[in-house]
Design an enzyme around this catalytic site. Structure first.
Site, PDB file in Angstrom:
ATOM      1  N   ASN A 138       0.853  -1.185   0.000  1.00  0.00           N
ATOM      2  CA  ASN A 138       0.000   0.000   0.000  1.00  0.00           C
ATOM      3  C   ASN A 138       0.903   1.254   0.000  1.00  0.00           C
ATOM      4  O   ASN A 138       1.935   1.269   0.676  1.00  0.00           O
ATOM      5  CB  ASN A 138      -0.852  -0.083   1.283  1.00  0.00           C
ATOM      6  N   CYS A 171      -4.971  -2.781  -3.270  1.00  0.00           N
ATOM      7  CA  CYS A 171      -5.955  -2.252  -2.318  1.00  0.00           C
ATOM      8  C   CYS A 171      -6.737  -1.073  -2.910  1.00  0.00           C
ATOM      9  O   CYS A 171      -7.364  -0.310  -2.184  1.00  0.00           O
ATOM     10  CB  CYS A 171      -5.267  -1.845  -1.025  1.00  0.00           C
TER      11      CYS A 171
HETATM   12  C1  LIG Z   1      -5.094  -9.624   1.270  1.00  0.00           C
HETATM   13  C2  LIG Z   1      -3.786  -9.162   1.834  1.00  0.00           C
HETATM   14  C3  LIG Z   1      -2.884  -8.545   1.013  1.00  0.00           C
HETATM   15  C4  LIG Z   1      -1.658  -8.093   1.517  1.00  0.00           C
HETATM   16  N1  LIG Z   1      -0.777  -7.494   0.679  1.00  0.00           N
HETATM   17  C5  LIG Z   1       0.378  -6.994   1.185  1.00  0.00           C
HETATM   18  C6  LIG Z   1       1.306  -6.331   0.328  1.00  0.00           C
HETATM   19  O1  LIG Z   1       1.123  -6.216  -0.887  1.00  0.00           O
HETATM   20  N2  LIG Z   1       2.428  -5.830   0.891  1.00  0.00           N
HETATM   21  C7  LIG Z   1       2.698  -5.937   2.233  1.00  0.00           C
HETATM   22  O2  LIG Z   1       3.732  -5.430   2.668  1.00  0.00           O
HETATM   23  N3  LIG Z   1       1.849  -6.605   3.057  1.00  0.00           N
HETATM   24  C8  LIG Z   1       0.710  -7.132   2.568  1.00  0.00           C
HETATM   25  N4  LIG Z   1      -0.151  -7.802   3.395  1.00  0.00           N
HETATM   26  C9  LIG Z   1       0.231  -7.990   4.810  1.00  0.00           C
HETATM   27  C10 LIG Z   1       1.224  -9.152   4.920  1.00  0.00           C
HETATM   28  O3  LIG Z   1       0.673 -10.335   4.395  1.00  0.00           O
HETATM   29  C11 LIG Z   1       1.624  -9.337   6.403  1.00  0.00           C
HETATM   30  O4  LIG Z   1       2.348  -8.208   6.844  1.00  0.00           O
HETATM   31  C12 LIG Z   1       2.426 -10.590   6.631  1.00  0.00           C
HETATM   32  O5  LIG Z   1       2.821 -10.635   7.994  1.00  0.00           O
HETATM   33  C13 LIG Z   1       3.646 -10.682   5.746  1.00  0.00           C
HETATM   34  O6  LIG Z   1       4.376 -11.820   6.080  1.00  0.00           O
HETATM   35  P1  LIG Z   1       5.691 -12.226   5.280  1.00  0.00           P
HETATM   36  O7  LIG Z   1       6.477 -10.982   5.077  1.00  0.00           O
HETATM   37  O8  LIG Z   1       6.371 -13.188   6.203  1.00  0.00           O
HETATM   38  O9  LIG Z   1       5.245 -12.891   4.030  1.00  0.00           O
HETATM   39  C14 LIG Z   1      -1.346  -8.275   2.894  1.00  0.00           C
HETATM   40  C15 LIG Z   1      -2.282  -8.940   3.719  1.00  0.00           C
HETATM   41  C16 LIG Z   1      -3.466  -9.376   3.200  1.00  0.00           C
HETATM   42  C17 LIG Z   1      -4.424 -10.109   4.107  1.00  0.00           C
END
Ligand SMILES: Cc1cc2nc3c(=O)[nH]c(=O)nc-3n(C[C@H](O)[C@H](O)[C@H](O)COP(=O)(O)O)c2cc1C
Length: 194
Positions: A138, A171
């Site tokens: 975002n 988003c």
């Molecule tokens: C539908 C959805 C979309 C998401 N998209 C993003 C994204 O594009 N960028 C981001 O930084 N976090 C996004 N998030 C939040 C991350 O999934 C979250 O911070 C998660 O802890 C990331 O874990 P990781 O970095 O271990 O994969 C999203 C969450 C949801 C539920």
């Protein structure tokens, strides 16, 4: 003649690079699948490592099918101590690409935290390989001082940041935060490997 041989060796090395592709939990995960597929078609060995959150968006099986290499998300060293995947996978990599890179994973890598296989690998990869980071989030998250601070830290630790692009994000907001297009990422990967 020697120059030609050197260039041939470089081309062969480029053609057979071991690429470690980290995929994190973003709505833009599906684009990493297209990237993995293209890199495989170019002749690279693409080892995909997904964070547990990435598995909520895409499946390991999908990446395994696209690359022909089993995609993984956790280190099985605890059940197979001889495996030590976090060491061996990192040592074999010629290039590490994290795409998409979430704010969370950026924060973890920037601060040397190793809570999952991907962030652990980021600490173990050789310091002399190209390390590319493709953020997606975002626009307000991207602009946040904490995220900007972490990105600067990663750059000073040797990571090259690609993007983000401006435009509509998942988003439905406008601004900088959109994942760079796959073709643009592929160009930088090719440059980095040559
Ligand atoms: C539908 C959805 C979309 C998401 N998209 C993003 C994204 O594009 N960028 C981001 O930084 N976090 C996004 N998030 C939040 C991350 O999934 C979250 O911070 C998660 O802890 C990331 O874990 P990781 O970095 O271990 O994969 C999203 C969450 C949801 C539920």
């Amino acid at each position: 003649m020697l120059k030609q041989k050197a260039s041939l060796v470089t081309q062969l090395k480029t053609a057979m690079a071991n690429i470690l592709l980290g995929v994190t939990g973003s709505a833009a995960c599906f684009k990493a699948a297209a990237c993995a597929s293209q890199l495989t078609q170019q002749g690279h060995h693409v080892q995909v490592v997904l964070t547990p959150m990435a598995l909520e968006f895409v499946s390991a099986l999908q990446f395994s099918c696209l690359t022909g290499v089993p995609a993984i998300s956790h280190d099985d060293s605890q059940t197979d101590p001889a495996g030590m995947e976090h060491i061996s996978l990192a040592r074999e990599a010629d290039l590490m690409l994290v795409m998409p890179a979430t704010a969370n994973t950026i924060g973890q890598i920037a601060n040397g935290l190793a809570s999952n296989l991907l962030t652990t690998l980021a600490l173990v990869v050789r310091s002399d390989i190209p390390k590319l980071l493709v953020p997606a989030m975002n626009p307000d998250m991207y602009a946040h001082p904490a995220v900007q601070r972490n990105l600067k830290q990663m750059q000073s630790d040797g990571w090259q940041q690609l993007g983000p692009a401006e435009g509509p994000t998942a988003c439905q907001e406008l601004g900088a935060g959109r994942l760079l297009e796959v073709d643009d990422v592929l160009k930088v990967v090719a440059e980095a490997l040559s």
